[in-house]
Motif scaffolding. Sequence first.
Motif, PDB file in Angstrom:
ATOM      1  N   CYS B  12       0.688  -0.782  -0.197  1.00 56.03           N
ATOM      2  CA  CYS B  12      -0.059  -0.150   0.015  1.00 56.03           C
ATOM      3  C   CYS B  12       0.686   1.246   0.068  1.00 56.03           C
ATOM      4  O   CYS B  12       0.235   2.346   0.333  1.00 56.03           O
ATOM      5  CB  CYS B  12      -0.824  -0.024   1.143  1.00 56.03           C
ATOM      6  SG  CYS B  12      -1.676  -1.706   1.402  1.00 56.03           S
ATOM      7  N   ARG B 202       2.365  16.379   3.020  1.00 56.45           N
ATOM      8  CA  ARG B 202       1.721  17.834   3.342  1.00 56.45           C
ATOM      9  C   ARG B 202       0.495  17.525   1.747  1.00 56.45           C
ATOM     10  O   ARG B 202      -1.287  16.998   2.567  1.00 56.45           O
ATOM     11  CB  ARG B 202       1.800  18.838   3.169  1.00 56.45           C
ATOM     12  CG  ARG B 202       0.995  20.459   2.611  1.00 56.45           C
ATOM     13  CD  ARG B 202       1.766  21.542   2.927  1.00 56.45           C
ATOM     14  NE  ARG B 202       2.322  21.569   4.068  1.00 56.45           N
ATOM     15  CZ  ARG B 202       2.779  22.430   4.678  1.00 56.45           C
ATOM     16  NH1 ARG B 202       3.340  23.581   2.742  1.00 56.45           N
ATOM     17  NH2 ARG B 202       3.412  22.876   5.309  1.00 56.45           N
ATOM     18  N   THR B 203       0.194  16.610   0.847  1.00 50.98           N
ATOM     19  CA  THR B 203      -0.066  17.178  -0.675  1.00 50.98           C
ATOM     20  C   THR B 203      -1.564  15.760  -0.427  1.00 50.98           C
ATOM     21  O   THR B 203      -2.846  15.630  -0.947  1.00 50.98           O
ATOM     22  CB  THR B 203       0.456  16.683  -1.724  1.00 50.98           C
ATOM     23  OG1 THR B 203       0.942  17.819  -1.646  1.00 50.98           O
ATOM     24  CG2 THR B 203      -0.416  17.119  -3.447  1.00 50.98           C
ATOM     25  N   ALA B 204      -0.640  14.568   0.258  1.00 47.64           N
ATOM     26  CA  ALA B 204      -1.494  13.615   0.750  1.00 47.64           C
ATOM     27  C   ALA B 204      -2.540  13.435   1.397  1.00 47.64           C
ATOM     28  O   ALA B 204      -3.902  12.467   1.846  1.00 47.64           O
ATOM     29  CB  ALA B 204      -0.984  12.376   0.956  1.00 47.64           C
ATOM     30  N   LEU B 205      -2.118  14.736   2.441  1.00 47.47           N
ATOM     31  CA  LEU B 205      -3.195  14.945   3.503  1.00 47.47           C
ATOM     32  C   LEU B 205      -4.637  16.106   2.667  1.00 47.47           C
ATOM     33  O   LEU B 205      -5.463  15.657   3.086  1.00 47.47           O
ATOM     34  CB  LEU B 205      -2.689  15.976   5.298  1.00 47.47           C
ATOM     35  CG  LEU B 205      -2.223  14.711   5.683  1.00 47.47           C
ATOM     36  CD1 LEU B 205      -1.361  16.283   6.746  1.00 47.47           C
ATOM     37  CD2 LEU B 205      -2.796  14.516   6.804  1.00 47.47           C
ATOM     38  N   MET B 206      -3.844  16.503   2.013  1.00 37.55           N
ATOM     39  CA  MET B 206      -4.921  17.829   1.662  1.00 37.55           C
ATOM     40  C   MET B 206      -5.722  16.977  -0.303  1.00 37.55           C
ATOM     41  O   MET B 206      -6.670  16.923   0.364  1.00 37.55           O
ATOM     42  CB  MET B 206      -4.198  19.079   0.754  1.00 37.55           C
ATOM     43  CG  MET B 206      -3.722  19.437   1.691  1.00 37.55           C
ATOM     44  SD  MET B 206      -3.767  20.529   3.042  1.00 37.55           S
ATOM     45  CE  MET B 206      -2.742  21.281   3.930  1.00 37.55           C
ATOM     46  N   THR B 207      -5.319  15.824  -0.442  1.00 35.77           N
ATOM     47  CA  THR B 207      -5.923  15.140  -1.202  1.00 35.77           C
ATOM     48  C   THR B 207      -7.294  13.738  -1.193  1.00 35.77           C
ATOM     49  O   THR B 207      -6.994  13.469  -2.065  1.00 35.77           O
ATOM     50  CB  THR B 207      -5.317  14.819  -2.172  1.00 35.77           C
ATOM     51  OG1 THR B 207      -3.899  14.622  -2.208  1.00 35.77           O
ATOM     52  CG2 THR B 207      -4.921  15.950  -3.303  1.00 35.77           C
ATOM     53  N   GLY B 208      -6.855  13.819   0.572  1.00 27.16           N
ATOM     54  CA  GLY B 208      -7.773  12.789   0.850  1.00 27.16           C
ATOM     55  C   GLY B 208      -6.871  11.235   0.786  1.00 27.16           C
ATOM     56  O   GLY B 208      -7.197   9.940   0.781  1.00 27.16           O
ATOM     57  N   GLN B 209      -5.323  11.083   0.097  1.00 27.08           N
ATOM     58  CA  GLN B 209      -4.659  10.001   0.061  1.00 27.08           C
ATOM     59  C   GLN B 209      -4.239   9.952   0.899  1.00 27.08           C
ATOM     60  O   GLN B 209      -3.714   8.274   1.190  1.00 27.08           O
ATOM     61  CB  GLN B 209      -4.056  10.507  -1.545  1.00 27.08           C
ATOM     62  CG  GLN B 209      -3.959  10.664  -2.263  1.00 27.08           C
ATOM     63  CD  GLN B 209      -5.231   9.334  -2.667  1.00 27.08           C
ATOM     64  OE1 GLN B 209      -5.274   8.928  -2.819  1.00 27.08           O
ATOM     65  NE2 GLN B 209      -6.243  10.541  -3.326  1.00 27.08           N
ATOM     66  N   PHE B 210      -3.869  10.769   2.659  1.00 29.84           N
ATOM     67  CA  PHE B 210      -2.984   9.552   3.401  1.00 29.84           C
ATOM     68  C   PHE B 210      -3.997   8.183   4.107  1.00 29.84           C
ATOM     69  O   PHE B 210      -4.920   8.450   4.186  1.00 29.84           O
ATOM     70  CB  PHE B 210      -2.935  11.220   4.532  1.00 29.84           C
ATOM     71  CG  PHE B 210      -2.205  10.738   5.223  1.00 29.84           C
ATOM     72  CD1 PHE B 210      -0.752  11.178   5.549  1.00 29.84           C
ATOM     73  CD2 PHE B 210      -2.303  10.201   6.516  1.00 29.84           C
ATOM     74  CE1 PHE B 210      -0.489  11.323   6.235  1.00 29.84           C
ATOM     75  CE2 PHE B 210      -1.383  10.166   7.979  1.00 29.84           C
ATOM     76  CZ  PHE B 210      -0.322  10.384   7.781  1.00 29.84           C
ATOM     77  N   GLU B 211      -3.418   7.814   4.249  1.00 34.28           N
ATOM     78  CA  GLU B 211      -3.612   6.459   4.947  1.00 34.28           C
ATOM     79  C   GLU B 211      -3.574   6.804   6.530  1.00 34.28           C
ATOM     80  O   GLU B 211      -2.662   6.595   6.904  1.00 34.28           O
ATOM     81  CB  GLU B 211      -3.122   5.529   4.930  1.00 34.28           C
ATOM     82  CG  GLU B 211      -3.460   4.183   5.168  1.00 34.28           C
ATOM     83  CD  GLU B 211      -2.940   2.792   4.853  1.00 34.28           C
ATOM     84  OE1 GLU B 211      -1.775   2.665   4.815  1.00 34.28           O
ATOM     85  OE2 GLU B 211      -3.773   1.355   4.305  1.00 34.28           O
ATOM     86  N   PHE B 212      -4.517   6.501   7.132  1.00 37.24           N
ATOM     87  CA  PHE B 212      -4.213   6.740   9.120  1.00 37.24           C
ATOM     88  C   PHE B 212      -4.707   5.720   9.232  1.00 37.24           C
ATOM     89  O   PHE B 212      -5.243   4.344   7.973  1.00 37.24           O
ATOM     90  CB  PHE B 212      -5.934   7.923   9.012  1.00 37.24           C
ATOM     91  CG  PHE B 212      -5.472   9.059   9.085  1.00 37.24           C
ATOM     92  CD1 PHE B 212      -4.877   9.566  10.394  1.00 37.24           C
ATOM     93  CD2 PHE B 212      -5.986   9.458   8.125  1.00 37.24           C
ATOM     94  CE1 PHE B 212      -4.241  10.964  10.108  1.00 37.24           C
ATOM     95  CE2 PHE B 212      -5.974  11.500   7.963  1.00 37.24           C
ATOM     96  CZ  PHE B 212      -5.308  11.995   9.233  1.00 37.24           C
ATOM     97  N   HIS B 214      -6.841   4.405  11.093  1.00 40.96           N
ATOM     98  CA  HIS B 214      -7.993   4.449  11.161  1.00 40.96           C
ATOM     99  C   HIS B 214      -8.249   3.415   9.270  1.00 40.96           C
ATOM    100  O   HIS B 214      -9.417   1.976   9.293  1.00 40.96           O
ATOM    101  CB  HIS B 214      -9.263   5.376  10.796  1.00 40.96           C
ATOM    102  CG  HIS B 214      -8.589   6.299  12.147  1.00 40.96           C
ATOM    103  ND1 HIS B 214      -7.732   6.337  12.459  1.00 40.96           N
ATOM    104  CD2 HIS B 214      -9.312   6.512  13.156  1.00 40.96           C
ATOM    105  CE1 HIS B 214      -7.175   7.245  13.573  1.00 40.96           C
ATOM    106  NE2 HIS B 214      -8.978   7.195  13.675  1.00 40.96           N
ATOM    107  N   HIS B 215      -7.797   3.866   9.036  1.00 40.04           N
ATOM    108  CA  HIS B 215      -7.986   2.692   6.654  1.00 40.04           C
ATOM    109  C   HIS B 215      -7.348   1.521   6.970  1.00 40.04           C
ATOM    110  O   HIS B 215      -7.462   1.470   5.529  1.00 40.04           O
ATOM    111  CB  HIS B 215      -7.597   4.441   6.068  1.00 40.04           C
ATOM    112  CG  HIS B 215      -8.432   5.452   6.296  1.00 40.04           C
ATOM    113  ND1 HIS B 215      -7.618   6.528   6.046  1.00 40.04           N
ATOM    114  CD2 HIS B 215      -9.761   5.207   6.724  1.00 40.04           C
ATOM    115  CE1 HIS B 215      -8.623   7.629   6.253  1.00 40.04           C
ATOM    116  NE2 HIS B 215     -10.248   6.757   6.585  1.00 40.04           N
ATOM    117  N   ARG B 217      -5.998  -2.004   6.135  1.00 37.60           N
ATOM    118  CA  ARG B 217      -7.292  -2.838   6.261  1.00 37.60           C
ATOM    119  C   ARG B 217      -6.451  -4.405   5.627  1.00 37.60           C
ATOM    120  O   ARG B 217      -5.916  -3.948   4.971  1.00 37.60           O
ATOM    121  CB  ARG B 217      -8.375  -2.702   5.522  1.00 37.60           C
ATOM    122  CG  ARG B 217      -9.570  -2.240   5.534  1.00 37.60           C
ATOM    123  CD  ARG B 217     -10.715  -1.806   6.375  1.00 37.60           C
ATOM    124  NE  ARG B 217     -11.338  -0.682   7.114  1.00 37.60           N
ATOM    125  CZ  ARG B 217     -11.184   0.356   7.526  1.00 37.60           C
ATOM    126  NH1 ARG B 217     -10.226   0.047   8.709  1.00 37.60           N
ATOM    127  NH2 ARG B 217     -12.090   1.018   7.871  1.00 37.60           N
TER     128      ARG B 217
END
Lengths: 160, 350
Positions: B12, B202-212, B214-215, B217
């Motif tokens: 991932c 930063r860019t991953a966070l702002m574009t919803g690509q960052f994997e917390f 919580h995500h 699997r």
Amino acid sequence: MSEISLTVNGRKRLVNVDPETPLLFVLNDELGLRGPRFGCGVAQCGACTVIMRGQVVRSCVMPVSAVGQDEVTTLEGLGTLEQPHPIQLAFIEEGAAQCGFCLSGVILTAKAVLDANPQASDQEIRDALGGVLCRCFTHTRMLRAIRKYAEEKKHGTLPA
Amino acid sequence: MAPSRREFLKGCGALIVSFSATPLRALSAEGQGQFGTRASHIDPQKLDSWLAVGADGTITACTGKCDFGQGIFTAQTQLVAEELCVPISRVELIQCDTSVCPDQGTTSGSQSTPTNFNSENLALAAATAREALLSLAARKLGEPIEHLTVVDGVITGKTGSHVRYEELIGSKRFNLPLNATAKRRSAADWKVLGKPIPSLDRTALMTGQFEFVHHVRIPGMLHGRVVRPPEMGATVAHVDEQSVRNVQGLVKVVVRKDFVGVVAETQHQAALAARQLAVQWNHGPELPPQNDFFHHLQKQPARTSLPPSYSDVDCLAGSAAFPGGKASPVQPQIPQTLRTILISRGCLSG
């Protein structure tokens, strides 16, 4: 279990889930999306925000069966890593996040407000963001990023 | 065959953020110990536990201190790049995946900087690695270490002969302990560390690509939910497992003393079961009187010494630098608020 058809970020998706499942869990677990996040689970924090019909929706309390034909837009539906949406670009340029867990709520709420009213005042933007929690206290930078995007939008300097 | 957790995460390109859930009680009980680096199946005394040079020259570093907004993903990457004399783009940092990283306890209390940026742990590992690579190069090039310079992972001797890190050790283990006398690069020479750069995530966070976390699997993983007591310090009187008999996908109701939780196949089922489980709670102790709260706080046991990393402050207190530092007449009263309660906590166990 039921087969449910959804349109998410421009793509038709078919999922087979309990129709009572909150949309958030379907977005995260069935569609592998990372923009909307589980924060409070009771529509109080905004981390799970998505846009439907131009309105912000708390996906943690919306049963997936209630979505119907409306398109769902998540944070990753705006722009990509390579080509962020102008509002995402404004946030990148202003460094307007610390942990970033709340960004779906902040960015999508600001976008929805400005889409509906490009002339929205700072106070109107603040009011709209009232229900979005950011525990890192990055609010000032966020408001700066939103204002930057709003000005670009107002003056038509955004790329098409 | 199901992929191992490590392979799964690799596949991932995962960037893991986990939010620590150490209860406040542990703070006073364990003091500073909870921030420290401790032995797990990953031995923090070994260089290979912290750092590896890949066949392509990529430096992979492992840390047990995690970014959740402080910027230490970027700063620790800068630290490793600085000590190894490579550009940031050549460093891959793995954060807090305890299957591969040293266990560095809790990330909190502003302790990550003293822990990893001074002369121990990650900083020492990176300094040890650079010195080890210089030794290897000295042997290979037949020149004394003092004659060698390093730029971008290439070690060059006075004669102009040079060798790359990956040619010395690429994808092999160092098999060395951390060297307590390894020298950090002098701050005056820093090219990467201490320089302001945009955070790498930063860019991953702002574009919803960052994997917390919580995500993340894993195939076949189960989902848990904690069943919260209605008030502080409540204890379990009775748990009626029959009350969730009809919840599909329920795997287990877990009761350990006063902890109650449920495990199910999906998040939705776990959330349903947690909501539906009938638990009788005994009342907890009453809240302290809110109109006299500061007085109550002052009566609580307190640690009056400063953490070891701030010992200079102890020495300085009362000196010319801090006149009256030890007998300050000021008694500040700050409203007790814990913004930490706003964190959505999650963890993943494999």
